[in-house]
Design a protein around this motif. Sequence first.
Motif, mmCIF file in Angstrom:
data_model
loop_
_atom_site.group_PDB
_atom_site.id
_atom_site.type_symbol
_atom_site.label_atom_id
_atom_site.label_comp_id
_atom_site.label_asym_id
_atom_site.label_seq_id
_atom_site.Cartn_x
_atom_site.Cartn_y
_atom_site.Cartn_z
ATOM 1 N N TYR A 163 0.842 -1.187 0.000
ATOM 2 C CA TYR A 163 0.000 0.000 0.000
ATOM 3 C C TYR A 163 0.878 1.239 0.000
ATOM 4 O O TYR A 163 2.001 1.219 0.479
ATOM 5 N N GLN A 213 0.445 5.246 1.541
ATOM 6 C CA GLN A 213 -0.388 6.022 2.458
ATOM 7 C C GLN A 213 -0.052 7.490 2.300
ATOM 8 O O GLN A 213 1.101 7.910 2.469
ATOM 9 N N GLY A 240 -4.920 12.297 4.054
ATOM 10 C CA GLY A 240 -6.252 12.542 3.524
ATOM 11 C C GLY A 240 -6.757 11.501 2.552
ATOM 12 O O GLY A 240 -7.942 11.503 2.204
ATOM 13 N N LEU A 241 -5.897 10.620 2.118
ATOM 14 C CA LEU A 241 -6.288 9.593 1.142
ATOM 15 C C LEU A 241 -6.333 8.198 1.743
ATOM 16 O O LEU A 241 -6.764 7.247 1.092
ATOM 17 N N GLY A 242 -5.872 8.048 2.971
ATOM 18 C CA GLY A 242 -5.861 6.732 3.590
ATOM 19 C C GLY A 242 -4.874 5.802 2.910
ATOM 20 O O GLY A 242 -3.852 6.233 2.369
ATOM 21 N N LEU A 243 -5.185 4.520 2.930
ATOM 22 C CA LEU A 243 -4.334 3.512 2.316
ATOM 23 C C LEU A 243 -4.878 3.133 0.943
ATOM 24 O O LEU A 243 -6.072 2.872 0.796
ATOM 25 N N LEU A 282 -4.197 0.451 -2.280
ATOM 26 C CA LEU A 282 -3.520 -0.790 -2.630
ATOM 27 C C LEU A 282 -2.812 -0.664 -3.972
ATOM 28 O O LEU A 282 -3.437 -0.313 -4.978
ATOM 29 N N PHE A 332 -0.791 -6.839 -4.972
ATOM 30 C CA PHE A 332 -0.854 -7.888 -3.975
ATOM 31 C C PHE A 332 -0.480 -9.221 -4.602
ATOM 32 O O PHE A 332 -0.423 -9.347 -5.835
ATOM 33 N N GLY A 338 -3.523 -3.806 -7.856
ATOM 34 C CA GLY A 338 -4.484 -3.212 -6.960
ATOM 35 C C GLY A 338 -5.140 -2.012 -7.604
ATOM 36 O O GLY A 338 -5.390 -1.986 -8.804
ATOM 37 N N ASP A 339 -5.355 -0.980 -6.825
ATOM 38 C CA ASP A 339 -6.062 0.202 -7.324
ATOM 39 C C ASP A 339 -5.153 1.199 -8.046
ATOM 40 O O ASP A 339 -5.609 1.932 -8.917
ATOM 41 N N MET A 361 4.521 7.325 2.049
ATOM 42 C CA MET A 361 4.773 6.254 3.000
ATOM 43 C C MET A 361 4.280 4.959 2.353
ATOM 44 O O MET A 361 3.129 4.893 1.889
ATOM 45 N N LEU A 409 3.535 0.910 2.867
ATOM 46 C CA LEU A 409 3.263 -0.099 3.882
ATOM 47 C C LEU A 409 3.101 -1.467 3.243
ATOM 48 O O LEU A 409 2.375 -1.621 2.260
ATOM 49 N N GLN A 422 -5.197 -8.156 8.101
ATOM 50 C CA GLN A 422 -3.865 -7.971 7.547
ATOM 51 C C GLN A 422 -2.917 -7.498 8.649
ATOM 52 O O GLN A 422 -3.314 -6.746 9.532
ATOM 53 N N PHE A 446 0.681 -5.537 9.408
ATOM 54 C CA PHE A 446 1.464 -4.516 8.723
ATOM 55 C C PHE A 446 2.886 -4.398 9.257
ATOM 56 O O PHE A 446 3.140 -4.607 10.458
ATOM 57 N N GLY A 462 6.494 0.382 7.860
ATOM 58 C CA GLY A 462 6.445 1.356 6.784
ATOM 59 C C GLY A 462 7.818 1.849 6.350
ATOM 60 O O GLY A 462 8.779 1.824 7.114
ATOM 61 N N TYR A 475 -8.026 -0.284 13.064
ATOM 62 C CA TYR A 475 -6.578 -0.336 13.213
ATOM 63 C C TYR A 475 -6.109 0.969 13.858
ATOM 64 O O TYR A 475 -6.717 2.027 13.684
ATOM 65 N N LEU A 478 0.331 -0.230 10.879
ATOM 66 C CA LEU A 478 -1.008 -0.347 11.446
ATOM 67 C C LEU A 478 -1.094 -1.593 12.323
ATOM 68 O O LEU A 478 -0.628 -2.667 11.950
ATOM 69 N N TYR A 506 -10.834 -9.258 -6.444
ATOM 70 C CA TYR A 506 -10.073 -9.854 -5.361
ATOM 71 C C TYR A 506 -10.782 -9.505 -4.054
ATOM 72 O O TYR A 506 -11.737 -8.743 -4.048
ATOM 73 N N GLY A 547 -10.768 3.526 5.610
ATOM 74 C CA GLY A 547 -11.206 4.899 5.698
ATOM 75 C C GLY A 547 -10.006 5.834 5.698
ATOM 76 O O GLY A 547 -8.866 5.391 5.786
ATOM 77 N N PRO A 548 -10.256 7.144 5.620
ATOM 78 C CA PRO A 548 -9.161 8.115 5.540
ATOM 79 C C PRO A 548 -8.427 8.327 6.850
ATOM 80 O O PRO A 548 -7.355 8.929 6.859
#
Lengths: 114, 115
Positions: A35, A37, A40-43, A45, A48, A58-59, A88, A90, A103, A105, A108, B36, B44, B100, B106-107
Amino acid sequence: DVKVTQSSRYLVKRTGEKVFLECVQDMDHENMFWYRQDPGLGLRLIYFSYDVKMKEKGDIPEGYSVSREKKERFSLILESASTNQTSMYLCASQVERALNQPQHFGDGTRLSIL
Amino acid sequence: AQSVTQPDIHITVSEGASLELRCNYSYGATPYLFWYVQSPGQGLQLLLKYFSGDTLVQGIKGFEAEFKRSQSSFNLRKPSVHWSDAAEYFCAVGGVRTSYDKVIFGPGTSLSVIP
């Protein structure tokens, strides 16, 4: 406890360099993830893998590739680093392809591309 | 589309006060839900998870969360916050079948604790 180890905590590279981020897990997990990070956008992917030599996008796979030659190791490769890949990163592992398995982790890698 | 929202970007509480972090999800089927925590400079760590059964779930570090299907919520609570709880908290929903077995995060909510 599951241990997911990322080879570097901090990394500084230059634009155009080929960058390798390494991740190792010690619990014989089938699944591994990369991932990025961003605030403001979170994680999000990137890639994988559910098995050795297997990978799936992934995305946000653009600009990245991965390698899984051994079950415990999953590498993220930036073929030609760009400044928008400063982030960052992860790594995570998961015991099997099951919806109810969390999952785990690593700590990082904070990557800066100059 | 499936999504996870955490309405509060940042929360500040005093040490010893109670805490509630909000999480709402959008997903048609019964979700698999996770919270998390990410301490500064760390990865996390799983606090708790919900799949089925009792809607009040206990986790590590004194945290609990309650699943409310009618509100599509999975809020995290702690009765008395410690300074070491200052961190980023992420809600996640799994069981999202696409190409998958996707987990959507979330943010995040950043928690500050005042001594």
